[in-house]
Enzyme design. Structure first.
Site, PDB file in Angstrom:
ATOM      1  N   ASN A 238      41.923  30.839  39.120  1.00 22.72           N
ATOM      2  CA  ASN A 238      41.015  29.759  39.548  1.00 22.72           C
ATOM      3  C   ASN A 238      41.282  28.566  38.650  1.00 22.72           C
ATOM      4  O   ASN A 238      41.998  28.674  37.661  1.00 22.72           O
ATOM      5  CB  ASN A 238      39.554  30.204  39.520  1.00 22.72           C
ATOM      6  CG  ASN A 238      39.104  30.572  38.120  1.00 22.72           C
ATOM      7  OD1 ASN A 238      39.026  29.731  37.235  1.00 22.72           O
ATOM      8  ND2 ASN A 238      38.869  31.860  37.905  1.00 22.72           N
TER       9      ASN A 238
ATOM     10  N   ASP B 226      43.504  38.331  38.970  1.00 21.55           N
ATOM     11  CA  ASP B 226      43.337  37.567  37.728  1.00 21.55           C
ATOM     12  C   ASP B 226      42.759  38.463  36.625  1.00 21.55           C
ATOM     13  O   ASP B 226      43.303  38.525  35.506  1.00 21.55           O
ATOM     14  CB  ASP B 226      42.395  36.386  38.038  1.00 21.55           C
ATOM     15  CG  ASP B 226      42.435  35.283  37.011  1.00 21.55           C
ATOM     16  OD1 ASP B 226      43.288  35.334  36.101  1.00 21.55           O
ATOM     17  OD2 ASP B 226      41.601  34.357  37.126  1.00 21.55           O
TER      18      ASP B 226
HETATM   19  N1  AR6 Z   1      47.626  43.970  42.239  1.00 25.60           N
HETATM   20  C1  AR6 Z   1      47.941  43.435  43.438  1.00 25.60           C
HETATM   21  N2  AR6 Z   1      47.028  42.930  44.281  1.00 25.60           N
HETATM   22  C2  AR6 Z   1      45.737  42.958  43.895  1.00 25.60           C
HETATM   23  C3  AR6 Z   1      45.323  43.486  42.645  1.00 25.60           C
HETATM   24  C4  AR6 Z   1      46.341  44.006  41.805  1.00 25.60           C
HETATM   25  N3  AR6 Z   1      46.070  44.531  40.611  1.00 25.60           N
HETATM   26  N4  AR6 Z   1      43.976  43.355  42.558  1.00 25.60           N
HETATM   27  C5  AR6 Z   1      43.555  42.771  43.700  1.00 25.60           C
HETATM   28  N5  AR6 Z   1      44.611  42.540  44.517  1.00 25.60           N
HETATM   29  P1  AR6 Z   1      41.866  38.010  44.572  1.00 25.60           P
HETATM   30  P2  AR6 Z   1      41.903  35.216  45.534  1.00 25.60           P
HETATM   31  C6  AR6 Z   1      44.640  41.898  45.856  1.00 25.60           C
HETATM   32  O1  AR6 Z   1      40.410  38.110  44.818  1.00 25.60           O
HETATM   33  O2  AR6 Z   1      41.389  35.629  46.874  1.00 25.60           O
HETATM   34  C7  AR6 Z   1      39.536  35.676  40.941  1.00 25.60           C
HETATM   35  O3  AR6 Z   1      38.256  35.888  40.438  1.00 25.60           O
HETATM   36  C8  AR6 Z   1      43.366  41.810  46.639  1.00 25.60           C
HETATM   37  O4  AR6 Z   1      43.165  43.008  47.380  1.00 25.60           O
HETATM   38  O5  AR6 Z   1      42.401  38.572  43.313  1.00 25.60           O
HETATM   39  O6  AR6 Z   1      43.034  34.241  45.479  1.00 25.60           O
HETATM   40  C9  AR6 Z   1      40.149  34.365  40.438  1.00 25.60           C
HETATM   41  O7  AR6 Z   1      39.753  34.077  39.125  1.00 25.60           O
HETATM   42  C10 AR6 Z   1      43.632  40.629  47.552  1.00 25.60           C
HETATM   43  O8  AR6 Z   1      44.358  41.037  48.712  1.00 25.60           O
HETATM   44  O9  AR6 Z   1      42.379  36.461  44.621  1.00 25.60           O
HETATM   45  C11 AR6 Z   1      39.620  33.378  41.420  1.00 25.60           C
HETATM   46  O10 AR6 Z   1      38.314  32.949  41.066  1.00 25.60           O
HETATM   47  C12 AR6 Z   1      44.559  39.733  46.728  1.00 25.60           C
HETATM   48  O11 AR6 Z   1      44.986  40.536  45.642  1.00 25.60           O
HETATM   49  C13 AR6 Z   1      39.578  34.144  42.715  1.00 25.60           C
HETATM   50  O12 AR6 Z   1      39.457  35.524  42.339  1.00 25.60           O
HETATM   51  C14 AR6 Z   1      43.923  38.470  46.203  1.00 25.60           C
HETATM   52  O13 AR6 Z   1      42.584  38.700  45.825  1.00 25.60           O
HETATM   53  C15 AR6 Z   1      40.837  33.988  43.516  1.00 25.60           C
HETATM   54  O14 AR6 Z   1      40.673  34.632  44.756  1.00 25.60           O
END
Ligand code: AR6
Length: 172
Positions: free
Chosen positions: A27, A37
């Site tokens: 973010n 993240d």
């Molecule tokens: N490895 C691979 N993919 C993952 C993992 C992992 N370890 N963990 C989750 N995913 P998100 P965004 C997938 O929420 O939507 C954070 O708080 C998950 O299933 O991580 O871009 C940041 O600080 C999903 O399909 O990212 C921002 O505030 C994908 O990764 C916000 O979230 C992305 O989910 C960003 O949101």
């Protein structure tokens, strides 16, 4: 896309990838969060957060804008760098597709500047930011195809569950 480059899909955890660059779905604060993240900072250790704080104390005083990308150390991850990018929050009213494309383009540009040969992307914006998976997959795959320079040999999309993997497989 160069002849020497491949785009591949992996079902798994992005923090386990042995690649030059791991892309973080961050973010704009650069100071951590949940999802990918959170996992990157947890597994990579405090060195990554320290590097992010240095960025905020320097050129990124107001944080990282949506669609932009910046590199730090990968700390204890089995990678050389983390490239942090900020995906757009999904909106039904406004088309923010170009910002999601920017994330992929700018992350690849930063990776190239670092001399990286392998880059792992998560499915940016598809978690907390609620972007519909098929549309995000289409944008991610198309943008990487368009942008990929031959210096980068491998781009790996790392999908956290089978449903996401299947959607990316269909887009590819
Ligand atoms: N490895 C691979 N993919 C993952 C993992 C992992 N370890 N963990 C989750 N995913 P998100 P965004 C997938 O929420 O939507 C954070 O708080 C998950 O299933 O991580 O871009 C940041 O600080 C999903 O399909 O990212 C921002 O505030 C994908 O990764 C916000 O979230 C992305 O989910 C960003 O949101």
């Amino acid at each position: 896309m160069g002849d020497m480059s491949v785009i591949e899909l992996v079902l798994g955890d992005i923090t386990a990838q042995e690649v030059d660059v791991v892309v973080n779905a961050a973010n704009s604060s650069l100071l951590g969060g949940g999802g990918v993240d959170g996992a990157i900072h947890r597994k990579g250790g405090p060195e990554i957060l320290a590097a992010c704080r240095d960025l905020r104390a320097g050129h990124y005083g107001k944080g990282l804008k949506t669609g932009q990308a910046v590199a730090t150390t990968a700390g204890r991850l089995p990678a050389r760098w983390v490239v942090h990018t900020v995906g757009p929050v999904w909106s039904a009213e406004e088309d923010r597709s170009s910002l999601l494309a920017d994330c992929h383009r700018n992350s690849l540009r930063v990776a190239e500047e670092l001399g990286a040969q392998s880059v792992a992307f998560p499915a940016i914006s598809t978690g907390v930011y609620r972007w519909p998976l098929p549309d995000a997959a289409r944008i991610a795959v198309a943008t990487v195809h368009e942008t990929l320079a031959p210096e980068i040999k491998t781009v790996r999309f790392v999908l956290f569950d089978q449903a996401a993997y299947d959607v990316f497989a269909a887009a590819l």
